[in-house]
Design a protein around this motif. Structure first.
Motif, PDB file in Angstrom:
ATOM      1  N   TYR A 145       0.839  -1.205   0.000  1.00 29.45           N
ATOM      2  CA  TYR A 145       0.000   0.000   0.000  1.00 29.45           C
ATOM      3  C   TYR A 145       0.873   1.254   0.000  1.00 29.45           C
ATOM      4  O   TYR A 145       0.629   2.205  -0.761  1.00 29.45           O
ATOM      5  N   ASP A 146       1.916   1.257   0.820  1.00 31.31           N
ATOM      6  CA  ASP A 146       2.829   2.401   0.860  1.00 31.31           C
ATOM      7  C   ASP A 146       3.572   2.567  -0.467  1.00 31.31           C
ATOM      8  O   ASP A 146       3.869   3.699  -0.878  1.00 31.31           O
ATOM      9  N   LEU A 147       3.859   1.467  -1.122  1.00 29.93           N
ATOM     10  CA  LEU A 147       4.464   1.524  -2.455  1.00 29.93           C
ATOM     11  C   LEU A 147       3.534   2.278  -3.408  1.00 29.93           C
ATOM     12  O   LEU A 147       3.965   3.141  -4.185  1.00 29.93           O
ATOM     13  N   GLY A 148       2.250   1.947  -3.337  1.00 32.23           N
ATOM     14  CA  GLY A 148       1.277   2.660  -4.159  1.00 32.23           C
ATOM     15  C   GLY A 148       1.200   4.139  -3.827  1.00 32.23           C
ATOM     16  O   GLY A 148       1.107   4.980  -4.727  1.00 32.23           O
ATOM     17  N   LEU A 149       1.238   4.471  -2.533  1.00 25.77           N
ATOM     18  CA  LEU A 149       1.218   5.881  -2.137  1.00 25.77           C
ATOM     19  C   LEU A 149       2.400   6.643  -2.734  1.00 25.77           C
ATOM     20  O   LEU A 149       2.261   7.797  -3.153  1.00 25.77           O
ATOM     21  N   PHE A 232      -3.447  -3.918  -3.359  1.00 30.94           N
ATOM     22  CA  PHE A 232      -3.008  -2.998  -2.307  1.00 30.94           C
ATOM     23  C   PHE A 232      -2.194  -1.840  -2.905  1.00 30.94           C
ATOM     24  O   PHE A 232      -2.315  -0.699  -2.461  1.00 30.94           O
ATOM     25  N   VAL A 233      -1.376  -2.154  -3.910  1.00 34.71           N
ATOM     26  CA  VAL A 233      -0.605  -1.090  -4.566  1.00 34.71           C
ATOM     27  C   VAL A 233      -1.553  -0.132  -5.294  1.00 34.71           C
ATOM     28  O   VAL A 233      -1.416   1.096  -5.189  1.00 34.71           O
ATOM     29  N   ALA A 234      -2.518  -0.679  -6.014  1.00 32.76           N
ATOM     30  CA  ALA A 234      -3.473   0.167  -6.746  1.00 32.76           C
ATOM     31  C   ALA A 234      -4.265   1.038  -5.786  1.00 32.76           C
ATOM     32  O   ALA A 234      -4.542   2.216  -6.078  1.00 32.76           O
ATOM     33  N   MET A 235      -4.641   0.493  -4.645  1.00 31.11           N
ATOM     34  CA  MET A 235      -5.393   1.263  -3.649  1.00 31.11           C
ATOM     35  C   MET A 235      -4.551   2.428  -3.137  1.00 31.11           C
ATOM     36  O   MET A 235      -5.034   3.561  -3.033  1.00 31.11           O
ATOM     37  N   GLY A 236      -3.282   2.168  -2.824  1.00 30.52           N
ATOM     38  CA  GLY A 236      -2.400   3.248  -2.396  1.00 30.52           C
ATOM     39  C   GLY A 236      -2.182   4.274  -3.488  1.00 30.52           C
ATOM     40  O   GLY A 236      -2.119   5.481  -3.224  1.00 30.52           O
ATOM     41  N   ALA A 237      -2.085   3.799  -4.729  1.00 27.09           N
ATOM     42  CA  ALA A 237      -1.828   4.704  -5.856  1.00 27.09           C
ATOM     43  C   ALA A 237      -2.986   5.649  -6.123  1.00 27.09           C
ATOM     44  O   ALA A 237      -2.829   6.647  -6.815  1.00 27.09           O
ATOM     45  N   GLY A 238      -4.157   5.337  -5.568  1.00 25.41           N
ATOM     46  CA  GLY A 238      -5.278   6.261  -5.683  1.00 25.41           C
ATOM     47  C   GLY A 238      -5.125   7.492  -4.819  1.00 25.41           C
ATOM     48  O   GLY A 238      -5.808   8.492  -5.034  1.00 25.41           O
TER      49      GLY A 238
END
Length: 266
Positions: A145-149, A232-238
């Motif tokens: 998730y942090d990666l996505g952020l 989780f990455v896509a969610m963070g990337a939002g």
């Protein structure tokens, strides 16, 4: 869905490209809905890194990887000759390293089927540059998730960020047989997929990150984490204030939920 959304798509089996299904038809039209981004960043369930590292593809001319076996022969004759984007890859590596990740460029790796199969449906002209970012099976859902952020600001630069995995992904059940392409999903699949959609819809980040441990039949739907980590990455990337919504719901072979999600702060 807006052009500034990050996406999660379920790519299912590689035969998605040659077998008719609601998911295939959906993906075949979604590229026109989004429009043409400057480049596409794909986080695929089939691209791994190790230790605490992140790998970013940097070849200008990535090859098409046939990382599967036992599927229809025509699949092995299809290529996806989209260009890479070494400059974007370098930008991603720098951004991730500044965010505390250990990222490096990999000029030797091409597109795995988690990237090229759905992209062939979404953008069949293969004229948009594509860069892949790895998942890491040794790292936590929160890490992804942090990666996505860390990647999220790239959306404002015309980069489409796509996590490609599976809303459910139990290959043991899939290969048992008895599940034909249009088979009805068992309750343990639909219950988990709908629970996941509900958690995403109310912005329950912690609940989504803990889906495999705490969701209904979480471990049965995801015996391994590879196909849910891109979510989780896509969610963070939002973005930190992103809301998610299910933009497609279907299944193939009963046990593979083919749901897609869009995440956006708008």
């Amino acid at each position: 869905m807006t052009e500034h959304s990050s996406l999660f798509i379920s790519h299912g089996a590689p035969a998605l490209l040659v077998e008719d299904s609601p998911a295939r038809r959906y993906l075949s039209g979604v590229g026109k809905q989004i429009g043409s981004p400057r480049a596409i960043l794909v986080i695929s369930a089939h691209h791994y890194s190790h230790g605490n590292s992140v790998a970013v593809t940097s070849s200008a001319t990535p090859e098409t990887i046939y990382d599967f076996s036992g599927f229809p022969e025509p699949l092995y004759e299809i290529a996806y000759p989209a260009p890479g984007d070494p400059e974007l890859a370098s930008q991603v590596v720098d951004r991730l390293n500044k965010a505390g990740f250990t990222a490096s460029a990999d000029a030797s790796r091409g597109f795995d089927h988690g990237a090229w199969v759905p992209l062939h449906l979404m953008y069949p002209d293969a004229d948009i540059p594509v860069v892949q970012v790895s998942i890491n099976m040794q790292m936590s859902p929160r890490w992804h998730y942090d990666l996505g952020l860390a990647l999220a600001p790239l959306r404002q630069e015309g980069i489409l960020i796509i996590g490609s995995g599976g809303a459910t992904h139990n290959l043991r059940e899939f290969f048992k047989g008895g599940y034909h392409l249009d088979a009805e999903s068992p309750e343990w699949v639909t219950t988990f997929a709908d629970w996941l959609s509900d958690r995403i819809g109310v912005g329950d980040v912690s609940g989504v990150l803990d889906a495999v441990e705490s969701g209904p039949d979480g471990h049965k739907n995801h015996p391994t984490m590879d196909h849910i980590l891109p979510l989780f990455v896509a969610m963070g990337a939002g973005g930190e204030q992103a809301k998610g919504r299910r933009i497609h719901k279907s299944s193939t072979y009963g046990v593979l939920a083919m749901d897609a999600y869009a995440f956006s702060e708008r």
